[in-house]
Design a protein around this motif. Structure first.
Motif, PDB file in Angstrom:
ATOM      1  N   SER A 210     -12.956  -1.498   0.448  1.00 59.54           N
ATOM      2  CA  SER A 210     -12.617  -0.830  -0.798  1.00 59.54           C
ATOM      3  C   SER A 210     -13.833  -0.171  -1.416  1.00 59.54           C
ATOM      4  N   ARG A 211     -13.603   0.986  -2.006  1.00 56.35           N
ATOM      5  CA  ARG A 211     -14.664   1.669  -2.747  1.00 56.35           C
ATOM      6  C   ARG A 211     -14.480   1.504  -4.248  1.00 56.35           C
ATOM      7  N   ASP A 212     -13.383   0.888  -4.682  1.00 56.62           N
ATOM      8  CA  ASP A 212     -13.089   0.791  -6.101  1.00 56.62           C
ATOM      9  C   ASP A 212     -13.118  -0.636  -6.638  1.00 56.62           C
ATOM     10  N   ARG A 213     -13.446  -1.591  -5.799  1.00 59.02           N
ATOM     11  CA  ARG A 213     -13.476  -2.982  -6.256  1.00 59.02           C
ATOM     12  C   ARG A 213     -14.620  -3.190  -7.247  1.00 59.02           C
TER      13      ARG A 213
ATOM     14  N   CYS B 274      -8.293  -0.125   7.858  1.00 60.55           N
ATOM     15  CA  CYS B 274      -8.946  -0.144   6.553  1.00 60.55           C
ATOM     16  C   CYS B 274     -10.346  -0.750   6.707  1.00 60.55           C
TER      17      CYS B 274
ATOM     18  N   GLY C 114      -3.497   2.443  -2.371  1.00 62.76           N
ATOM     19  CA  GLY C 114      -4.818   2.965  -2.094  1.00 62.76           C
ATOM     20  C   GLY C 114      -4.852   4.296  -1.375  1.00 62.76           C
TER      21      GLY C 114
ATOM     22  N   LEU D  88     -11.220   4.338   4.049  1.00 61.96           N
ATOM     23  CA  LEU D  88     -11.543   3.496   2.908  1.00 61.96           C
ATOM     24  C   LEU D  88     -10.315   3.299   2.034  1.00 61.96           C
ATOM     25  N   ASP D  89     -10.228   2.142   1.394  1.00 63.50           N
ATOM     26  CA  ASP D  89      -9.171   1.865   0.424  1.00 63.50           C
ATOM     27  C   ASP D  89      -9.692   2.246  -0.957  1.00 63.50           C
ATOM     28  N   VAL D  90      -8.922   3.022  -1.705  1.00 62.21           N
ATOM     29  CA  VAL D  90      -9.307   3.339  -3.080  1.00 62.21           C
ATOM     30  C   VAL D  90      -8.292   2.794  -4.074  1.00 62.21           C
ATOM     31  N   GLY D  91      -7.521   1.795  -3.659  1.00 60.10           N
ATOM     32  CA  GLY D  91      -6.553   1.172  -4.546  1.00 60.10           C
ATOM     33  C   GLY D  91      -7.198   0.148  -5.458  1.00 60.10           C
ATOM     34  N   HIS D  92      -6.440  -0.263  -6.462  1.00 63.98           N
ATOM     35  CA  HIS D  92      -6.958  -1.214  -7.447  1.00 63.98           C
ATOM     36  C   HIS D  92      -6.361  -2.608  -7.275  1.00 63.98           C
TER      37      HIS D  92
END
Length: 383
Positions: free
Chosen positions: A363-366, A360, A347, A337-341
């Protein structure tokens, strides 16, 4: 299964799952943890939002072979993965419950929209869902708030109640599938790790889990363990209050299924390594990563498909396992998973140069904006 509806007798009739609501309620309310349970049907396209959904389970029942489904919960905690198991494809049973006093709420942000722009963010917007909304018995939590010391599990009372909701969800999933015991399935899939030509590369699946129940036990696995992929398909791994790691994913683990499809053709799928621990200290991380690598080596793996955890200190454990594997000549590919912003944030909590093949999976942070909806299941508010 093409549709679901209430009826006088639970069963499958010409692709329709008919559910006796009162039988489901009796099955759940036989447990003194609960004052009530509401049974909701949520279909794709309906204007329904479900919040506080702790887990999703596909209905399954073992009709032949040793053991039973969801061992350690519904059946005895003995090894499964053989015989024949019926599944109700296209159906999910959702475990829905608001947080209780003393429960930590780090992983309690799950939202499921059955229609509108939010529906594209969850595959469960496309399944026929039986949502079980639980109400705890008032005597269990006389105080409205408790200061829990355990930052993951919460108090023992909260942990005990949440295990009860998990058990109830699994019981209902098994009950629905059991209704098909005397019926012939629409099709049969066979999963077997047959002998392979020696020239095929030996590939293992390294599964960095996240506090799953394994045969009913929620225990750390700092030294890892070996599992046959069929064990996951029979429900030996059960989710633990984390919506992005639902039981449904392990029952239908797509990475393991893809390795099965390639087995005997382009790879020799040799099995799975399951590993996990809470690791705030470096020596604990080294122990976890080294143990996973050792087990992959014992399987004779030449390659490893790594299902990793990103977004917390667990990311370091995943990367250490990859480093160790690569040093021993076990080539790795990481699913992450990508956790970047955004584009300027890579991420990664931690990265290793050896991790040079990464897939990838989103995203979990979108951040997304969801409109109001007229019907909400699962309480009045998110934690």
């Amino acid at each position: 299964i093409s549709s679901i509806e209430y009826g006088v007798r639970t069963g499958v009739d010409d692709g329709t799952l008919v559910i006796n609501e009162e039988e489901v309620r009796r099955l759940v309310l036989g447990d003194s943890h609960f004052a009530d349970v509401r049974v909701h049907l949520a279909r794709p396209g309906e204007t329904i939002r479900i919040i506080n959904a702790k887990d999703a389970v596909e209905p399954r029942w073992k009709v032949a072979g040793p053991g039973g489904v969801f061992p350690g919960f519904v059946s005895a905690p003995t090894t499964v993965g053989e015989g024949r198991t019926h599944r109700l494809g296209g159906v999910a049973v959702l475990e829905v419950a608001e947080p209780v006093p003393g429960e930590q709420t780090h992983f309690r942000e799950q939202i499921l929209d059955m229609s509108g722009p939010g529906a594209e963010f969850s595959p469960f917007a496309q399944t026929l869902n039986v949502a079980l909304e639980f109400t705890p018995h008032p005597s269990l939590f006389p105080s409205a708030s408790v200061d829990a010391k355990d930052v993951l599990g919460g108090t023992s009372e909260a942990e005990d109640y949440n295990r009860a909701t998990t058990l109830a969800c699994l019981k209902v999933a098994a009950y629905l599938a059991k209704a098909t015991v005397e019926q012939l399935p629409d099709d049969v899939e066979t999963f077997e790790l047959t002998p392979c030509p020696p020239e095929l590369p030996r590939v293992a699946c390294l599964y960095h889990s996240q506090a799953a129940f394994v045969y009913g036990a929620k225990i750390p696995l700092p030294l890892g363990t070996l599992i046959h992929p069929n064990e996951a398909f029979d429900g030996a791994l059960v989710g633990w209050r984390q919506g992005y790691r639902a039981t449904y994913w392990d029952q239908n683990n797509q990475a393991m299924r893809e390795l099965y499809l390639a087995h005997g053709k382009s790879v020799n799928f040799v099995g799975c390594v399951l590993f996990y621990d809470t690791t705030p200290e470096r020596e604990q991380k080294e122990r976890v990563g080294s143990a996973a690598t050792k087990l992959a080596r014992l399987l004779g793996a030449q390659g490893a498909l790594v299902l990793g955890i990103n977004g917390s200190n667990y990311a370091i454990d995943t990367m250490l396992a990859i480093e160790e594997c690569e040093k021993l000549g076990i080539k790795t590919t990481l699913i992450y998973l990508d956790v970047g912003h955004g584009p300027d944030d890579p991420g990664f909590v931690h990265a290793a140069p050896e991790a040079d093949a990464i897939v990838c999976i989103g995203s979990r942070d979108r951040k997304v904006t969801l409109p109001p909806t007229p019907k909400v299941i699962g309480g009045r508010r998110l934690a």
